[in-house]
Design a protein around this motif. Structure first.
Motif, PDB file in Angstrom:
ATOM      1  N   HIS A 733       0.853  -1.197   0.000  1.00 31.22           N
ATOM      2  CA  HIS A 733       0.000   0.000   0.000  1.00 31.22           C
ATOM      3  C   HIS A 733       0.878   1.233   0.000  1.00 31.22           C
ATOM      4  CE1 HIS A 733      -3.251   2.779   0.821  1.00 31.22           C
ATOM      5  NE2 HIS A 733      -2.597   3.223   1.872  1.00 31.22           N
ATOM      6  N   ASN A 734       0.571   2.145  -0.898  1.00 25.09           N
ATOM      7  CA  ASN A 734       1.257   3.431  -0.971  1.00 25.09           C
ATOM      8  C   ASN A 734       0.253   4.503  -0.582  1.00 25.09           C
ATOM      9  OD1 ASN A 734       2.865   5.632  -1.492  1.00 25.09           O
ATOM     10  ND2 ASN A 734       3.192   5.182  -3.658  1.00 25.09           N
ATOM     11  N   GLY A 735       0.489   5.148   0.547  1.00 21.08           N
ATOM     12  CA  GLY A 735      -0.472   6.125   1.055  1.00 21.08           C
ATOM     13  C   GLY A 735      -0.516   7.384   0.211  1.00 21.08           C
ATOM     14  N   THR A 736      -1.502   8.190   0.494  1.00 15.21           N
ATOM     15  CA  THR A 736      -1.654   9.482  -0.183  1.00 15.21           C
ATOM     16  C   THR A 736      -1.713  10.590   0.850  1.00 15.21           C
ATOM     17  OG1 THR A 736      -4.067   9.241  -0.207  1.00 15.21           O
ATOM     18  CG2 THR A 736      -2.867   8.484  -2.151  1.00 15.21           C
ATOM     19  N   ASP A 737      -1.299  11.791   0.439  1.00 18.70           N
ATOM     20  CA  ASP A 737      -1.360  12.922   1.343  1.00 18.70           C
ATOM     21  C   ASP A 737      -2.750  13.552   1.300  1.00 18.70           C
ATOM     22  OD1 ASP A 737      -1.537  14.451  -0.979  1.00 18.70           O
ATOM     23  OD2 ASP A 737       0.578  14.987  -0.976  1.00 18.70           O
ATOM     24  N   ARG A 738      -2.917  14.652   2.029  1.00 18.76           N
ATOM     25  CA  ARG A 738      -4.225  15.293   2.099  1.00 18.76           C
ATOM     26  C   ARG A 738      -4.666  15.836   0.752  1.00 18.76           C
ATOM     27  NH1 ARG A 738      -3.656  18.855   7.710  1.00 18.76           N
ATOM     28  NH2 ARG A 738      -3.570  17.078   9.148  1.00 18.76           N
ATOM     29  N   ASN A 739      -3.706  16.004  -0.142  1.00 18.88           N
ATOM     30  CA  ASN A 739      -4.025  16.520  -1.466  1.00 18.88           C
ATOM     31  C   ASN A 739      -4.242  15.407  -2.483  1.00 18.88           C
ATOM     32  OD1 ASN A 739      -3.644  19.143  -0.422  1.00 18.88           O
ATOM     33  ND2 ASN A 739      -1.431  19.003  -0.798  1.00 18.88           N
ATOM     34  N   GLY A 740      -4.232  14.159  -2.018  1.00 16.67           N
ATOM     35  CA  GLY A 740      -4.495  13.030  -2.906  1.00 16.67           C
ATOM     36  C   GLY A 740      -3.301  12.542  -3.689  1.00 16.67           C
TER      37      GLY A 740
END
Length: 887
Positions: A733-740
């Motif tokens: 899994h590669n997360g995303t920041d608040r900006n997607g």
């Protein structure tokens, strides 16, 4: 010649130094009766020993006068049966448990094995002799001054280090640059004098349910010497002969004395020095020519008016640091009353280190360095720890242990042979209202500064209980429980103003007051562990642990392990456990600026406004689920084989992420209050990033170990051993920041998945005949893969498929494979008499180096190897000599 096949447990793994030295070569005129070996692995040729009677005092865990210390002094041969007296304490609360009887894989590495590695420090020695442990080819910036191990494909922060079973404090020196060890502040093994180490127990299993945070990949437990007699000294020196540099020397001494009739003190000391070893590279800026459309900037021989002829090998950044270290350990114990013993351990280390940064061309600071200069990053480190405790054996039938440990690491990072170009620039101002204000004036610059000071401290208090009893007179049980309180503190002090103002000093910009601070947290923990023997040959262990962190909340973890001895030839074992790693205070609060000749990178604290604008979120603990299963065989008496498969699922892994480049990065850095140098900065070579719970990974692997000793009647003994680690980590899994936006790019993914060797095999042969001993070690490092940046020799007109230019792209990378490599190490020793032993050796006999990276991925021509690979070292062949004395 007749060969006698019989079991021979590895003597040097468990004996004290005096017997170990005797074991390496028998007394002159006598035949050697046993031999040294690399490891004692978790083999079993006999059923588990039953727990001691209820209330019995466990020899390894409670007594301050262990059997090894009380044993009569010997200078002659050591027999295998005497070596079997050791009881391992790592990974179990049971008493009388040998490494070869353990439920989880435990390997014991002796001081003699570490010594025969030929390496000067403990971390490198373990890497040379242990298949599941590796180190990065070269640390960047201040990370070059701290040696951090990685185990089973995971990072330094996922390995727990103990000393005599007590949690060791971490280093204050954080790895602030991107790479496999990004954000790590693991415990530095090299702060312990090598002369103080009796042996090292390595637990290859998740053990957070027993020890708490960090014990995800495994546990390294350093067991110190506790003899009350003897004096042991050694001296070693050597150099990288093929380069003609990297000269090193080391002096060691340790000895024991009695404290009355029922106490001991063992004092160990070490002095160590190593010079720079420079691999040799030709700086692109100094060659006088470059490919068409290259982005190389700076100073060109013959192409700049008035240019001087600067040697093309002036850039020495790819090198090992110069280091001088002095360390001391004092181990002691004394009976207070019947059944109560007082014990303690004090360690101290001072270290001075200097690491090269990129060469600065003559046009950077011509008024100070008309021929250019190579900044040096310096470290003045003081590391100390003290453990005091009481142990007893009859508190309502329970053994008990009450201890307190305080440890701290303070590190002053500085710059040497440097300059603040902003202070030299015409824009510099002494007006406090100016954006280019300099506290220390203009038109000059100091050449030495203090960039920052770190201090990491840990105060740990433990109370442990243990009791052996039987359920219904049928099922032997060892019950252990206890509690722990830990106070952790972390401090950052700002550097001197010239180190951070107006872009900071060249090589390493210091930290300003906006990055300084003092943080702390409390941790409260309680655990319970039950070890059951439902059947004579069946061991079943349950463990659970609760921890509360005042900054990141609560966690509960458990572990179930089981082993069954089918017969004396075959045993099976398995473990399933959950684990965690709390974010360190450094990971939560550290920030940094790093300025190169043409660019800069800024690490933003996750709590800062600048990081939140880029999409950062508060850190939370990493979580793991680990499974392992194995088989232990003795198909022929004395031939031991063990194989264990494992899987570690790690989620919310803390990594470097959210990287941005160009104007966005410059804005974020300036929001933190830092300014960049005005000259020679390439905006596309400026990056900003932060730490984040950005990944979930799955690590799978296989460990195989085997050993056999041939005992020739009149021709000595030959011990053969093999250790293999197969390892693969995949991103799930590669997360995303608040900006997607995805937090990890392909390069960062490679750092945590493929920078670690896919395999590592160590084949060792140790032969001893009369006064001679010979050790030959063959090590094969498997393939590593990195995603490399396109640097200054890349055609600047080429586009990146995902947008922008290929040069310095943050999304387009070149896949680079470090092909497998074999290293050959040889040591030959001779014993003159019972007191003196000499050895000469060579590590990496054939001077094998890593594969060279393509020039378009070679930053400024100075990074000829992949520094982030955990494969073969960059240092090449090393020749050494050692003299040991035992009295």
């Amino acid at each position: 010649m007749r060969v006698r096949r019989r079991f021979s447990l590895l003597v040097t793994t468990v004996c004290t130094v005096a017997p170990c030295l005797a074991a390496e070569a028998a007394t002159p005129g006598t035949e050697k009766t046993t031999t040294a070996h690399h490891h004692v692995t978790a083999h079993s040729s006999t059923p588990h020993a039953k727990p001691a009677a209820a209330g019995a005092m466990p020899a390894a865990a409670v007594s301050t006068a262990p059997a090894a210390r009380r044993a009569p002094k010997k200078s002659g041969p050591v027999y295998a049966g005497e070596a079997e007296t050791i009881n391992v304490t790592t990974g179990t609360h049971s008493t009388n448990r040998k490494a070869r009887q353990s439920t989880s894989p435990v390997t014991v590495v002796s001081a003699a094995t570490l010594r025969r590695s030929g390496m000067m420090n403990v971390a490198d020695a373990l890497t040379r002799t242990y298949a599941s442990i590796n180190v990065q080819a070269m640390g960047a910036d201040s990370a070059a001054l701290t040696s951090s191990i990685q185990m089973r494909g995971l990072g330094p922060n996922e390995v727990l280090v103990l000393v005599d079973g007590k949690r060791r404090h971490n280093t204050a020196n954080i790895t602030a640059d991107a790479g496999p060890q990004f954000g790590s502040t693991g415990a530095d093994l090299n702060t312990i004098p090598a002369s103080a180490i009796d042996h090292i127990e390595v637990l290859e299993d998740g053990a957070a349910a027993m020890y708490g945070s960090d014990a995800i990949a495994g546990v390294v437990n350093i067991i110190t010497k506790k003899q009350d007699h003897g004096l042991h000294m050694s001296a070693q020196t050597g150099a990288n002969a093929y380069n003609g540099d990297g000269w090193q020397y080391q002096l060691n001494a340790d000895g024991g004395l009695k404290l009355g009739q029922d106490g001991y003190m063992h004092i160990s000391a070490q002095m160590y020095h190593t010079d720079h070893m420079v691999v040799g590279a030709h700086d692109h800026r100094l060659l006088g020519s470059w490919p068409t459309n290259a982005t190389t900037t700076g100073y060109y021989n013959g192409l700049v008016p008035g240019a001087m002829n600067v040697p093309s090998d002036s850039n020495k950044i790819m090198s090992t640091p110069e280091e001088t270290r002095e360390s001391l350990a004092i181990d002691f114990g004394k009976k207070i009353t019947e059944g109560i013993n007082f014990y303690g351990l004090i360690t101290y280390m001072h270290r001075h280190g200097e690491a090269y940064e990129n060469y600065r061309t003559p046009n950077i600071a011509p008024s100070m360095y008309p021929s250019g200069f190579s900044p040096l990053e310096t470290s003045e480190e003081n590391d100390y720890a003290a453990t005091l405790g009481l142990k007893g054996d009859n508190f309502f039938g329970f053994d008990w242990d009450l201890s307190t440990t305080y440890g701290a690491d303070g590190n002053k990072i500085g710059n040497k042979n440097t300059a603040n170009t902003g202070m030299l620039a015409s824009t510099c101002s002494t007006d406090p209202s100016s954006a280019y204000f300099s506290t220390d004036g203009c038109g000059w610059s100091p050449n030495t500064t203090r960039a920052e000071t770190y201090r990491m401290a840990q105060w740990t208090n433990n109370l442990d209980f243990r009791r052996n009893f039987n359920i219904a007179h049928l099922v032997p049980v060892t019950l252990a429980f206890g509690g722990e309180h830990r106070l952790e503190t972390y401090e950052i002090k700002a550097g001197t103003p010239p180190s951070y103002e107006l872009g900071g000093t060249q090589g390493y910009a210091g930290l300003g007051p906006n990055s300084a601070g003092n943080w702390s947290r409390d941790i409260w923990a309680a655990y319970v562990d039950g070890d059951f023997h439902p059947l004579k040959h069946w061991d079943l262990d349950f463990a659970g642990r609760f921890e509360h962190y005042t900054d990141v909340g609560n966690t509960v973890n458990g572990k179930v392990s089981s082993r069954y001895d089918i017969n004396r030839f075959i045993s099976v074992r398995g473990t399933i456990s959950t684990g965690f790693r709390a974010p360190t205070l450094a990971e939560q609060h550290y920030s940094a600026m790093n300025v190169s000749p043409t660019g800069a990178s800024g690490l933003l604290p996750v709590s800062s406004t600048a990081a939140q604008v880029l999409g950062a979120s508060p850190l939370k603990p990493e979580r793991s689920v680990s499974e392992s299963g194995g088989i232990v065989l003795e198909p022929v008496r004395g031939f031991h084989v063990e194989a264990d498969v494992y899987q570690i699922n790690l989620r919310d892994r803390i990594v470097g992420g959210g990287t941005v480049k160009g104007d966005a990065a410059i804005n974020a850095i300036e929001t933190m209050g830092y300014s960049l140098p005005l000259n020679s900065i390439n905006a596309q070579d400026v990056s900003a990033y932060y730490m984040t719970n950005g990944a979930s990974t799955r690590t799978q692997g296989l460990d195989i170990k085997a050993d056999y000793t041939f005992r020739f009647e009149k021709a000595g003994n030959l011990t053969l051993s093999m250790a293999l680690d197969l390892n693969r980590t995949r991103l799930h899994h590669n997360g995303t920041d608040r900006n997607g936006n995805a937090l990890l790019n392909a390069q960062n993914i490679g750092y945590i998945t493929t920078a670690y060797p896919r395999s590592k095999i160590i084949l060792n042969a140790f032969y001893a005949y009369r006064n001679w001993d010979f050790n030959v070690r063959q090590t094969r490092y498997g393939e590593t893969t990195s995603m490399l940046t396109y640097y200054d020799w890349t055609d600047k007109t080429l586009p990146c498929a995902s947008g922008g230019k290929l040069a310095y792209s943050n999304s387009c990378f070149a896949q680079f494979k470090n092909s497998p490599r074999w290293l050959t190490d040889i040591e030959i020793g001779y014993r003159f008499n019972p007191h003196w032993h000499m050895a000469v050796g060579v590590n990496n006999l054939l001077n094998v180096r890593p594969r060279r990276v393509p020039q378009i991925n070679n930053s400024r021509g100075a990074q000829i190897y992949d520094q982030f690979s955990l494969q073969v070292p960059i240092t090449g062949g090393y020749y050494y000599g050692r003299l040991d004395a035992n009295f």
